[in-house]
Scaffold this motif. Structure first.
Motif, PDB file in Angstrom:
ATOM      1  N   ALA A   1       0.828  -1.214   0.000  1.00 45.01           N
ATOM      2  CA  ALA A   1       0.000   0.000   0.000  1.00 45.01           C
ATOM      3  C   ALA A   1       0.861   1.263   0.000  1.00 45.01           C
ATOM      4  N   ARG A   2       2.024   1.214   0.638  1.00 46.46           N
ATOM      5  CA  ARG A   2       2.925   2.374   0.642  1.00 46.46           C
ATOM      6  C   ARG A   2       3.361   2.708  -0.789  1.00 46.46           C
TER       7      ARG A   2
ATOM      8  N   HIS B   1       2.613   6.227  -5.689  1.00 47.75           N
ATOM      9  CA  HIS B   1       2.431   6.409  -7.134  1.00 47.75           C
ATOM     10  C   HIS B   1       1.166   7.201  -7.463  1.00 47.75           C
ATOM     11  N   GLY B   2       0.409   7.576  -6.447  1.00 44.72           N
ATOM     12  CA  GLY B   2      -0.770   8.391  -6.706  1.00 44.72           C
ATOM     13  C   GLY B   2      -2.084   7.636  -6.678  1.00 44.72           C
ATOM     14  N   PHE B   3      -2.018   6.350  -6.304  1.00 47.27           N
ATOM     15  CA  PHE B   3      -3.269   5.612  -6.120  1.00 47.27           C
ATOM     16  C   PHE B   3      -3.754   5.792  -4.674  1.00 47.27           C
ATOM     17  N   GLU B   4      -5.015   5.450  -4.422  1.00 46.05           N
ATOM     18  CA  GLU B   4      -5.565   5.640  -3.079  1.00 46.05           C
ATOM     19  C   GLU B   4      -5.113   4.558  -2.103  1.00 46.05           C
ATOM     20  N   GLY B   5      -4.695   3.442  -2.616  1.00 50.97           N
ATOM     21  CA  GLY B   5      -4.279   2.319  -1.770  1.00 50.97           C
ATOM     22  C   GLY B   5      -3.983   1.153  -2.680  1.00 50.97           C
ATOM     23  N   LEU B   6      -3.964  -0.049  -2.129  1.00 56.04           N
ATOM     24  CA  LEU B   6      -3.720  -1.242  -2.938  1.00 56.04           C
ATOM     25  C   LEU B   6      -4.640  -1.242  -4.152  1.00 56.04           C
ATOM     26  N   VAL B   7      -4.087  -1.559  -5.308  1.00 57.35           N
ATOM     27  CA  VAL B   7      -4.832  -1.516  -6.564  1.00 57.35           C
ATOM     28  C   VAL B   7      -5.177  -2.940  -6.995  1.00 57.35           C
ATOM     29  N   CYS B   8      -6.451  -3.189  -7.275  1.00 57.26           N
ATOM     30  CA  CYS B   8      -6.825  -4.508  -7.805  1.00 57.26           C
ATOM     31  C   CYS B   8      -6.112  -4.723  -9.125  1.00 57.26           C
TER      32      CYS B   8
END
Lengths: 368, 368, 368
Positions: free
Chosen positions: C55-56, C61-68
């Motif tokens: 998640a870090r 990278h600009g995502f809100e959290g873990l990306v599916c």
């Protein structure tokens, strides 16, 4: 695409000749502990300590929420090192000085580094050697709560790729890594006693007597689920999940079949022992040394026992004490027509795992 | 450690002679429902009710988020009672008066208590007897939203450990436990109809006709996954997960192999029935009685049917109604050369489970 | 209930004659992505891209959290369409123009619609035909962040129920669906380089050379776990989970045994390829076309290879580029006494899957 593309086969993992003394791997990936991972591995291992099962109980003891049991921390952190250190290993030989630090909660992200402490070619089998490493896992790197959660050394038997390659043999000193078990402060104002029914009554510090050996009563049969479990951990070693590779040359592999990742019996033994020695532990302080003594395969049933070796004070913490134990895992294998003292007729007991383990255990005087 | 440590083998669970009439167990552990547990068991059971799958739908109906289906509440709560009540059981005989209360959400922690209502030695098999208990599960004990989430009685066949031990035989009255299904209020201002495409169109209260028997069309083959699923639930009964114990004396155990924990076919039958009777239920009101009529083993395929027994108003709630049903589970077993009316040639239908079940179902008039 | 209830057997899914040209299905259920689902499928597939594991890294990278990962989005969205489109299918023939849009995070709820684009009866097998559909998955319908997350077409071979029924044959135009891959903006002020050790060093845009074929080094053996995985996805097709149905008439089914849901090898091939081509991808742009070329069964070991077909700029984004690839999955089957060029003696390589796949890959110049 043309009919004759250039074919690439990338090497994965390192072979014996690739390791450099003192080299540091910053392992790829990292892993955020989700509730999915937490449940899969906490419960799979039959952990009974309510700190890992009951958020109300965990918070009442001063933790932020459900606490990852040490076996889960070890599985996640250890697996991060597999590609660099042991993807091309024949066997993991020894765990040394494994210590736990800050608690790990759901949502924490673990990242791991490993230093190469030693490399040695086998005298008898020149296509093999031993690599000695020291790994350290941190959580939430760069954030306010960044902390070391575990550190350990291990020795692993690794294949050479090129029998003629030069190997960087030798041994260097391990780093000093500050990593000691975080414990929630004892607060006499808290009503710990109102929670005492949630853990076992007879596993407080006062109950564990040096000189006893507890045969844990439950067994757990492993199935081919191990393939899935190992993949979930990012453990990429092919001896756990590539049946075709085994089928091509079974004699090359331990047991001639897919071998279960050692982390699985490791945490399963911790879990099987939990109702008898771990239910009232606030954490595991140290695994001084540990090793797998026989492989585990799908269909085997795992049992465990714990020897209580000694007890001691934990300076500054009269509410708890340290219990030194030896955790022993075993299975039974068929031995037609044979009689063995410690096994039913026609079976033989086979030790699979041992771990010198120090736990920090609550005292009844303070908690129940 | 000395070569001759004192060996301890702790007893796990209670035997028939250990139960005392009126005794209350406050079960150990407790369990916080994580998203991992939620997904594993909701989806495993093939539940189709969107309340358990679609958070938008659940919130639009007045729930706080995804709602644990009754089968999951039952599995988690029931499993908490296994060590004290049925770890040494031969079989679970009957479920009685199982009622559901407050909804269970991800993050809720369940804790369970059980009272011993009856103990009786078997006339024909003196090494066995029947224990009758009443269990109640609460969520979030001590918090503002503490509530009873389920209560039930069950009768279970338990082994004696010592054939000569005295047994505290008798029967006491069950406690009155306030536990009735919480339903979100109906709010005519909400646009329920905009969500109607997310559940089945033909399973509203108006659609379910007393006197019909619905043969649910899907089947589900169980695999050795049941060992893992049972461990995840903290169910410690060895007949579900210890193959070595079975191998030592197969004749001692039902079917001579690992038996699947009864909670598994229980929730699987609920799930298989869901698209035909449960898709528009707001909850399950009552399981008046239920029992397992044959064991389930890895490799068996589970099927289910529902008889619609009757329908009735729910006082004060014109938007829903109560549907009384009988849920029936079955499997097919080989019967070479035989012909049976309700099975393909060479097979025999074997009933495995039945449950008298009352559901609270939405009316099309108010929701679609 | 009377002894002669009226028996209902509801039809599940549609048969060839049930489809209407231009018809739109708003599929039932919908599915909220929990941490349980996320972990099960991300890790099962051996995905190594840290966006889905750390998640870090994802937030940096600009995502809100873990990306599916795209495979998980595809599995969840696709499975929602099974009951209406392919519960009565013999085989899935082709994936066409599968595009991804907004990122999917834990907690998002996916809902899917499908339009019937074409129906055709088989010339040679009148009890079969081909249905051509276009499906679109949205997240968080009605909320501020509602967005299209994926759209695709597929062709599927579906049984007729009544051989004499009229079929609504023909073809209509697909809808224009706005769905292009969302990418986090590149921000030169971010310290991307401090994270570069977390992904593979040799899989940046600059590293992937057209005209090469990468044989991914790992294999993964599938077990009967596929039954459980398929159920977790709400995929209700009986050919994946009903062994009894197969046993009654094995010759009626592909391979005469339970077939593994095609989504499983699909995502497994994506995962096996990840360390070599996907580790530094910010997302998958397009699957132009894909198909299963042989069935997969429990016990098979899956391997994959990727052909790099070409590279191109992504307008407005100098920090990344598009890599066009062909992903190829295969397994080996026994071929006693035979020698094949691309397989060990006694084995034959069997292609199981192929996918034309365009990825958006980070440039080393900007990220490492």
């Amino acid at each position: 695409m043309s009919n004759s593309p250039r074919i690439l086969r990338k090497k994965t993992g390192n072979f014996l000749e690739d390791f450099r003394l003192g080299q540091v791997f910053r392992h790829k990936g990292g892993k955020t502990v989700t509730e999915g991972l937490f449940t899969t591995f906490t419960e799979f291992a039959m952990t009974t300590n309510p700190l890992a099962k009951n958020a109300r109980y965990a918070r009442a003891h001063g933790f932020e929420g459900l606490v990852c049991p040490p076996g889960l921390v070890m599985l996640v952190a250890f697996s991060q090192t597999v590609e660099d250190v042991s993807e091309n290993a024949r066997a993991n030989l020894e765990y040394i000085d494994m210590r736990f630090g800050a608690p790990v909660y759901v949502g924490d992200t673990l990242e791991v580094e490993t230093k190469v402490l030693g490399v040695r070619v086998s005298g008898s089998r020149p296509n093999l050697g031993i690599v000695h490493v020291q790994s350290t896992a941190r959580k939430n790197v760069g954030a306010a709560d960044e902390a070391v959660v575990a550190t350990w050394q291990r020795k692993v038997q690794v294949y050479k790729q090129d029998p003629t390659a030069k190997v960087d043999e030798g041994e260097v000193e391990p780093d000093e890594v500050a990593c000691s078990l975080w414990l929630p402060p004892y607060d006499a104002a808290r009503d710990y006693r109102s929670l005492a029914h949630l853990s076992n009554r007879d596993t407080y510090y006062e109950d564990l007597e040096p000189g006893t050996r507890i045969e844990h009563s439950r067994g757990r049969t492993m199935t081919s689920e191990h393939i899935h479990l190992t993949a979930i951990l990012d453990n990429t070693s092919q001896v756990h999940c590539n049946q075709f590779m085994i089928d091509l040359d079974p004699k090359q592999y331990v047991g001639g079949e897919l071998i279960i990742f050692g982390g699985i019996p490791f945490v399963l033994c911790l879990g099987l022992s939990c109702p008898d020695v771990g239910d009232n532990a606030l954490g595991d302080l140290l695994y001084r040394t540990g090793r797998h003594t026989a492989p585990l395969f799908a269909g085997d049933t795992v049992f465990a026992a714990t020897e209580i070796l000694g007890k001691r004070e934990l300076p500054g913490r009269p509410d708890v004490g340290v219990v030194d134990t030896r955790l022993l895992g075993h299975k039974f294998v068929r031995a037609e027509g044979e009689k063995h003292e410690d096994a039913p007729e026609g079976w033989k007991k086979l030790a699979i795992f041992e771990l010198e383990r120090a736990l920090v255990v609550k005292r009844r005087s303070h908690y129940a």
